[in-house]
Design an enzyme around this catalytic site. Structure first.
Site, PDB file in Angstrom:
ATOM      1  N   PRO A  67       0.793  -1.227   0.000  1.00 26.63           N
ATOM      2  CA  PRO A  67       0.000   0.000   0.000  1.00 26.63           C
ATOM      3  C   PRO A  67       0.828   1.281   0.000  1.00 26.63           C
ATOM      4  O   PRO A  67       1.848   1.387   0.687  1.00 26.63           O
ATOM      5  CB  PRO A  67      -0.818  -0.098   1.297  1.00 26.63           C
ATOM      6  CG  PRO A  67      -0.128  -1.112   2.127  1.00 26.63           C
ATOM      7  CD  PRO A  67       0.528  -2.064   1.171  1.00 26.63           C
ATOM      8  N   ASN A  68       0.354   2.220  -0.771  1.00 26.60           N
ATOM      9  CA  ASN A  68       0.865   3.594  -0.870  1.00 26.60           C
ATOM     10  C   ASN A  68       2.182   3.710  -1.633  1.00 26.60           C
ATOM     11  O   ASN A  68       2.642   4.828  -1.882  1.00 26.60           O
ATOM     12  CB  ASN A  68       1.000   4.251   0.516  1.00 26.60           C
ATOM     13  CG  ASN A  68      -0.348   4.370   1.199  1.00 26.60           C
ATOM     14  OD1 ASN A  68      -1.296   4.831   0.573  1.00 26.60           O
ATOM     15  ND2 ASN A  68      -0.450   3.916   2.436  1.00 26.60           N
ATOM     16  N   ARG A  99       5.494  12.619  -2.694  1.00 27.72           N
ATOM     17  CA  ARG A  99       5.570  13.306  -1.396  1.00 27.72           C
ATOM     18  C   ARG A  99       6.628  12.623  -0.549  1.00 27.72           C
ATOM     19  O   ARG A  99       7.126  11.558  -0.912  1.00 27.72           O
ATOM     20  CB  ARG A  99       4.227  13.223  -0.673  1.00 27.72           C
ATOM     21  CG  ARG A  99       3.198  14.214  -1.215  1.00 27.72           C
ATOM     22  CD  ARG A  99       1.945  14.111  -0.425  1.00 27.72           C
ATOM     23  NE  ARG A  99       1.764  12.696  -0.085  1.00 27.72           N
ATOM     24  CZ  ARG A  99       0.633  12.147   0.319  1.00 27.72           C
ATOM     25  NH1 ARG A  99      -0.410  12.864   0.470  1.00 27.72           N
ATOM     26  NH2 ARG A  99       0.532  10.875   0.600  1.00 27.72           N
ATOM     27  N   TYR A 114      11.670   8.943   1.515  1.00 26.01           N
ATOM     28  CA  TYR A 114      11.662   7.881   0.502  1.00 26.01           C
ATOM     29  C   TYR A 114      12.421   8.241  -0.776  1.00 26.01           C
ATOM     30  O   TYR A 114      12.480   7.421  -1.691  1.00 26.01           O
ATOM     31  CB  TYR A 114      10.215   7.524   0.139  1.00 26.01           C
ATOM     32  CG  TYR A 114       9.414   7.014   1.323  1.00 26.01           C
ATOM     33  CD1 TYR A 114       9.784   5.842   1.973  1.00 26.01           C
ATOM     34  CD2 TYR A 114       8.302   7.708   1.801  1.00 26.01           C
ATOM     35  CE1 TYR A 114       9.067   5.367   3.072  1.00 26.01           C
ATOM     36  CE2 TYR A 114       7.587   7.245   2.889  1.00 26.01           C
ATOM     37  CZ  TYR A 114       7.977   6.081   3.521  1.00 26.01           C
ATOM     38  OH  TYR A 114       7.270   5.616   4.604  1.00 26.01           O
ATOM     39  N   ASN A 132       8.192  -5.459  -0.671  1.00 26.27           N
ATOM     40  CA  ASN A 132       8.028  -4.282   0.183  1.00 26.27           C
ATOM     41  C   ASN A 132       6.537  -4.190   0.496  1.00 26.27           C
ATOM     42  O   ASN A 132       5.748  -3.715  -0.331  1.00 26.27           O
ATOM     43  CB  ASN A 132       8.525  -3.012  -0.502  1.00 26.27           C
ATOM     44  CG  ASN A 132       8.455  -1.810   0.432  1.00 26.27           C
ATOM     45  OD1 ASN A 132       7.847  -1.869   1.503  1.00 26.27           O
ATOM     46  ND2 ASN A 132       9.083  -0.715   0.037  1.00 26.27           N
ATOM     47  N   ALA A 161       3.093  -0.518   4.879  1.00 28.45           N
ATOM     48  CA  ALA A 161       2.628  -0.529   6.279  1.00 28.45           C
ATOM     49  C   ALA A 161       2.045  -1.876   6.704  1.00 28.45           C
ATOM     50  O   ALA A 161       1.976  -2.161   7.902  1.00 28.45           O
ATOM     51  CB  ALA A 161       1.606   0.581   6.483  1.00 28.45           C
ATOM     52  N   GLU A 172      12.433  -9.411   2.328  1.00 28.16           N
ATOM     53  CA  GLU A 172      11.704  -8.212   2.754  1.00 28.16           C
ATOM     54  C   GLU A 172      12.567  -6.975   2.473  1.00 28.16           C
ATOM     55  O   GLU A 172      13.755  -6.958   2.819  1.00 28.16           O
ATOM     56  CB  GLU A 172      11.420  -8.341   4.259  1.00 28.16           C
ATOM     57  CG  GLU A 172      10.736  -7.137   4.865  1.00 28.16           C
ATOM     58  CD  GLU A 172      10.510  -7.315   6.377  1.00 28.16           C
ATOM     59  OE1 GLU A 172      10.699  -8.433   6.918  1.00 28.16           O
ATOM     60  OE2 GLU A 172      10.163  -6.303   7.018  1.00 28.16           O
ATOM     61  N   HIS A 193      12.733  -2.610   2.667  1.00 26.72           N
ATOM     62  CA  HIS A 193      12.198  -1.292   3.012  1.00 26.72           C
ATOM     63  C   HIS A 193      13.148  -0.228   2.492  1.00 26.72           C
ATOM     64  O   HIS A 193      14.367  -0.319   2.704  1.00 26.72           O
ATOM     65  CB  HIS A 193      11.997  -1.150   4.517  1.00 26.72           C
ATOM     66  CG  HIS A 193      11.001  -2.140   5.033  1.00 26.72           C
ATOM     67  ND1 HIS A 193       9.659  -2.037   4.753  1.00 26.72           N
ATOM     68  CD2 HIS A 193      11.166  -3.286   5.722  1.00 26.72           C
ATOM     69  CE1 HIS A 193       9.035  -3.067   5.274  1.00 26.72           C
ATOM     70  NE2 HIS A 193       9.929  -3.847   5.868  1.00 26.72           N
ATOM     71  N   ARG A 201      13.056   4.999  12.666  1.00 26.12           N
ATOM     72  CA  ARG A 201      11.823   5.802  12.577  1.00 26.12           C
ATOM     73  C   ARG A 201      10.926   5.538  13.797  1.00 26.12           C
ATOM     74  O   ARG A 201      11.412   5.126  14.840  1.00 26.12           O
ATOM     75  CB  ARG A 201      11.130   5.494  11.238  1.00 26.12           C
ATOM     76  CG  ARG A 201      12.025   5.847  10.038  1.00 26.12           C
ATOM     77  CD  ARG A 201      11.329   5.583   8.723  1.00 26.12           C
ATOM     78  NE  ARG A 201      10.145   6.427   8.564  1.00 26.12           N
ATOM     79  CZ  ARG A 201       9.211   6.228   7.631  1.00 26.12           C
ATOM     80  NH1 ARG A 201       9.351   5.232   6.774  1.00 26.12           N
ATOM     81  NH2 ARG A 201       8.157   7.024   7.555  1.00 26.12           N
TER      82      ARG A 201
HETATM   83  O1  CA2 Z   1      10.513   2.214   3.895  1.00 24.48           O
HETATM   84  C1  CA2 Z   1       9.687   1.524   3.289  1.00 24.48           C
HETATM   85  O2  CA2 Z   1       9.890   1.022   2.188  1.00 24.48           O
HETATM   86  C2  CA2 Z   1       8.286   1.296   3.905  1.00 24.48           C
HETATM   87  O3  CA2 Z   1       7.895  -0.042   3.626  1.00 24.48           O
HETATM   88  C3  CA2 Z   1       7.357   2.294   3.222  1.00 24.48           C
HETATM   89  C4  CA2 Z   1       5.942   2.311   3.801  1.00 24.48           C
HETATM   90  C5  CA2 Z   1       5.969   2.442   5.329  1.00 24.48           C
HETATM   91  O4  CA2 Z   1       4.672   2.328   5.853  1.00 24.48           O
HETATM   92  C6  CA2 Z   1       6.885   1.393   5.969  1.00 24.48           C
HETATM   93  O5  CA2 Z   1       6.914   1.598   7.375  1.00 24.48           O
HETATM   94  C7  CA2 Z   1       8.284   1.477   5.415  1.00 24.48           C
HETATM   95  C8  CA2 Z   1       5.156   3.480   3.189  1.00 24.48           C
HETATM   96  C9  CA2 Z   1       4.921   3.322   1.690  1.00 24.48           C
HETATM   97  C10 CA2 Z   1       5.111   4.602   0.913  1.00 24.48           C
HETATM   98  O6  CA2 Z   1       4.295   5.631   1.411  1.00 24.48           O
HETATM   99  C11 CA2 Z   1       4.374   6.878   0.828  1.00 24.48           C
HETATM  100  C12 CA2 Z   1       3.459   7.802   1.298  1.00 24.48           C
HETATM  101  C13 CA2 Z   1       3.462   9.080   0.795  1.00 24.48           C
HETATM  102  C14 CA2 Z   1       4.366   9.441  -0.200  1.00 24.48           C
HETATM  103  C15 CA2 Z   1       5.271   8.505  -0.670  1.00 24.48           C
HETATM  104  C16 CA2 Z   1       5.278   7.219  -0.163  1.00 24.48           C
END
Ligand code: CA2
Length: 154
Positions: free
Chosen positions: A10-11, A18, A23, A79, A82, A103, A105, A112
């Site tokens: 997701p996301n 953003r 990221y 990946n 969340a 896995e 990230h 974090r």
């Molecule tokens: O660091 C990573 O790759 C994560 O898997 C990214 C997830 C986060 O929930 C994990 O804790 C770590 C978030 C996905 C990306 O979310 C975004 C949100 C807004 C803008 C860009 C990416």
């Protein structure tokens, strides 16, 4: 040709739009291109997917288990976003499918918020790559390729 399935949760479709401080500025299409280039170097096919839905990710992992057993898939680079920190169902899917999973990230989740420090996926993973930005995807692919080569030689 053997291949690797690269799954994004997701996301991750929002990458590059953003939170560049966390990221980076690469988009998910850039990650796909990086994985395809790594696949060419490793002489492996790459199946690159993203979903915001837990059940879809579970179905893809089951599919990967069947392909692994049939000999056409080395493993999964995952990946889970969340869902990493919430999903017993994804843990069970990886265990149940019996497919090697690395896995990944992009960020260093351990530097974090505390809620990102626990992963339901890590106990089911063959390996973990954390905090190397999007290069972590290529590192994970290489890890899977080396693991498969070692198993072949054994
Ligand atoms: O660091 C990573 O790759 C994560 O898997 C990214 C997830 C986060 O929930 C994990 O804790 C770590 C978030 C996905 C990306 O979310 C975004 C949100 C807004 C803008 C860009 C990416």
């Amino acid at each position: 040709m053997s291949s690797i399935l690269v799954l994004n949760g997701p996301n991750l479709n929002l990458l590059g739009t953003r939170e560049p401080a966390v990221y980076g500025s690469a988009t998910l299409d850039d990650v796909r291109a990086l994985c395809e280039a790594a696949g060419q170097r490793l002489a492996l096919g790459v199946d690159f997917r993203q979903s915001n839905h837990e059940g879809v990710l579970i179905d893809w992992i089951h599919e990967a288990g069947l392909a692994h057993r049939a000999g056409s898939l080395l493993g999964v680079v995952f990946n889970a976003g969340a869902y990493t920190h919430t999903s017993v169902a994804l843990h069970d899917a990886v265990k149940g499918a019996g497919v090697p999973m690395v896995e990944v990230h992009i960020s260093n989740v351990h530097a974090r918020e505390p809620f990102r420090h626990h992963s339901y996926l890590s106990p089911a993973a063959a390996g973990i790559v954390v905090g190397f930005g999007i290069d972590g995807y290529a590192l994970a692919m290489e890890g899977l390729a080396r693991r498969a080569a070692a198993a072949k030689g054994a």
